[in-house]
Each structure stands twice: as structure tokens, then as C-alpha cells.
Design an enzyme around this catalytic site. Structure first.
Site, PDB file in Angstrom:
ATOM      1  N   HIS A  17       0.844  -1.207   0.000  1.00  0.00           N
ATOM      2  CA  HIS A  17       0.000   0.000   0.000  1.00  0.00           C
ATOM      3  C   HIS A  17       0.880   1.259   0.000  1.00  0.00           C
ATOM      4  CE1 HIS A  17      -3.074  -2.611   2.353  1.00  0.00           C
ATOM      5  NE2 HIS A  17      -3.607  -2.396   1.168  1.00  0.00           N
ATOM      6  N   LYS A  41     -16.007  -6.980   5.613  1.00  0.00           N
ATOM      7  CA  LYS A  41     -15.063  -7.811   6.361  1.00  0.00           C
ATOM      8  C   LYS A  41     -15.017  -7.318   7.813  1.00  0.00           C
ATOM      9  CE  LYS A  41     -12.233  -7.365   2.229  1.00  0.00           C
ATOM     10  NZ  LYS A  41     -11.109  -6.620   1.670  1.00  0.00           N
ATOM     11  N   ARG A  90      -2.505  -5.682  -8.141  1.00  0.00           N
ATOM     12  CA  ARG A  90      -1.577  -6.815  -8.228  1.00  0.00           C
ATOM     13  C   ARG A  90      -2.029  -7.689  -9.391  1.00  0.00           C
ATOM     14  NH1 ARG A  90      -2.693  -8.488  -2.179  1.00  0.00           N
ATOM     15  NH2 ARG A  90      -4.695  -7.920  -3.080  1.00  0.00           N
ATOM     16  N   SER A 128      -2.818  -7.500   3.358  1.00  0.00           N
ATOM     17  CA  SER A 128      -3.051  -7.353   4.807  1.00  0.00           C
ATOM     18  C   SER A 128      -3.372  -8.717   5.417  1.00  0.00           C
ATOM     19  CB  SER A 128      -4.224  -6.397   5.046  1.00  0.00           C
ATOM     20  OG  SER A 128      -3.951  -5.139   4.500  1.00  0.00           O
TER      21      SER A 128
HETATM   22  O1  PNS Z   1      -8.872  -2.623   0.599  1.00  0.00           O
HETATM   23  P1  PNS Z   1     -10.169  -3.136   0.028  1.00  0.00           P
HETATM   24  O2  PNS Z   1     -10.902  -3.967   1.063  1.00  0.00           O
HETATM   25  O3  PNS Z   1      -9.991  -3.848  -1.272  1.00  0.00           O
HETATM   26  O4  PNS Z   1     -11.063  -1.836  -0.267  1.00  0.00           O
HETATM   27  C1  PNS Z   1     -12.332  -1.947  -0.853  1.00  0.00           C
HETATM   28  C2  PNS Z   1     -13.056  -0.593  -0.803  1.00  0.00           C
HETATM   29  C3  PNS Z   1     -13.154  -0.107   0.615  1.00  0.00           C
HETATM   30  C4  PNS Z   1     -12.288   0.423  -1.629  1.00  0.00           C
HETATM   31  C5  PNS Z   1     -14.470  -0.828  -1.411  1.00  0.00           C
HETATM   32  O5  PNS Z   1     -15.109  -1.844  -0.714  1.00  0.00           O
HETATM   33  C6  PNS Z   1     -15.332   0.435  -1.358  1.00  0.00           C
HETATM   34  O6  PNS Z   1     -15.193   1.310  -2.182  1.00  0.00           O
HETATM   35  N1  PNS Z   1     -16.236   0.499  -0.347  1.00  0.00           N
HETATM   36  C7  PNS Z   1     -17.151   1.609  -0.181  1.00  0.00           C
HETATM   37  C8  PNS Z   1     -18.574   1.250  -0.618  1.00  0.00           C
HETATM   38  C9  PNS Z   1     -18.687   1.355  -2.123  1.00  0.00           C
HETATM   39  O7  PNS Z   1     -18.682   2.441  -2.671  1.00  0.00           O
HETATM   40  N2  PNS Z   1     -18.722   0.191  -2.784  1.00  0.00           N
HETATM   41  C10 PNS Z   1     -18.702   0.105  -4.239  1.00  0.00           C
HETATM   42  C11 PNS Z   1     -20.058   0.187  -4.861  1.00  0.00           C
HETATM   43  S1  PNS Z   1     -21.263  -0.900  -4.149  1.00  0.00           S
END
Ligand code: PNS
Length: 164
Positions: A17, A41, A90, A128
């Protein structure tokens, strides 16, 4: 002034990150690292802990701000005046999920772009979840996470052990 959002769970932040963040900070005027609060999660670290670790790890980057958000990412990006969302990619593992998210976000708000920065080859294996697994199994995470994160992982491991 071009502002971008670098969103994620960051549970916890890894050196993978950090590498993406440092490259984004070199490309854009302002980067807002946005810790998602409503991830499906169950996180190992609270939102406050994740924000604190990120702030320590990113203290050397003057144009980086760390924040937390709830709700849709595109709404948050609009509220913060960001033109785009930056995601690390990735090879193979992330592609399908990230493309789906990018398309969904474009469907929700066509004015917010998604920009992918490919992860460095040495970080392709890093996540992570992998870091937490190594710590739980008694392995070393030096070189995998920023310096501020290792002691927090150790506290988390001890708390997990006491739970059992
Ligand atoms: O590090 P991650 O877990 O891959 O991050 C995912 C994240 C937080 C970027 C994604 O889940 C997100 O954008 N969540 C906010 C809710 C949202 O807008 N979801 C997408 C449309 S449903």
C-alpha cells in the site's frame, strides 16, 4: 489542483500500500487516503487504529491526508472534490474484483475516474490478510509493513491469543 482518493480497508497498511501511496503522492497534488468504515469484512483493527497507523506511516508525505469514510466511495470522492480514485493492482489476484468495482463506480458517477497503479513485482504476494496470518503463526513481518504497524500487529496477536 488535482485531488485523488486512495481508498481501502488498510487492515493494516502494508508496504505494498505504501509504495502505491508514495507513487500517487508523486503524481497528484493531493492524495486523500480513505479508510472504509463499512467494509463487509470484520476488521482486525478499529477504524481509529487504522487511521492512526496510516498517519504515522504517511507522515513524510506532505500532500497526503488520512481520513475515514462511510457509505459509497463515489459520494465521498464528490464531497471531497476528488477527480479520481487510485487503486493498486496486483497481477491476477486483484484484476477481476477491481475492474468490477471501477465499472460499478463509473455507473454510479461517471465523473469520478479510477486510476490503477500496478503493484511492484516484490509486492505481488503481499496483502493485509497474509501479514496477519504470518503474525498469528509467529512469523516475522519486518520489511512487509511500515515500522509503526509491527508493534500494533504484535498487540493484536497477544489479544487474539488471550481470547482463546
Ligand atoms: O482494501 P479493500 O478492502 O480492497 O477496499 C475496498 C473498498 C473499501 C475500496 C471498497 O469496498 C469500497 O469502495 N467500499 C465503499 C462502498 C462502495 O462504494 N462500494 C462500491 C459500490 S457498491
Amino acid at each position: 489542483m488535482l485531488t485523488v482518493i486512495y481508498p481501502g480497508s488498510f487492515d493494516p497498511i502494508t508496504n505494498g500500500h505504501m509504495h502505491v501511496l508514495e507513487r500517487a503522492a508523486a503524481l497528484f497534488h493531493r492524495v486523500i487516503v480513505a479508510v472504509a468504515q463499512n467494509s463487509s469484512k470484520a476488521p482486525a483493527f478499529s477504524t481509529e487504529q487504522r487511521v492512526k497507523m496510516l498517519r504515522e506511516a504517511a507522515a513524510h508525505l506532505e500532500n497526503v491526508e488520512v481520513d475515514a469514510f462511510e457509505g459509497l466511495l463515489v459520494h465521498y470522492a464528490r464531497d471531497r472534490g476528488a477527480a479520481a480514485v487510485v487503486k493498486g493492482l496486483r497481477a491476477l489476484t486483484d484484476f477481476e474484483y477491481e475492474i468490477q468495482q471501477a465499472m460499478l463506480n463509473r455507473r454510479l458517477d461517471g465523473g469520478i475516474e479510477t486510476i490503477f497503479l500496478p503493484s511492484a513485482s516484490e509486492h505481488q504476494f503481499l496483502s493485509s490478510s497474509i501479514v496477519k496470518e504470518i503474525v498469528l503463526l509467529g512469523g516475522e513481518v519486518e520489511g512487509l509493513v511500515p515500522r509503526a504497524v509491527a508493534p500494533e500487529l504484535e498487540k493484536w496477536r497477544k489479544a487474539k491469543r488471550e481470547e482463546r
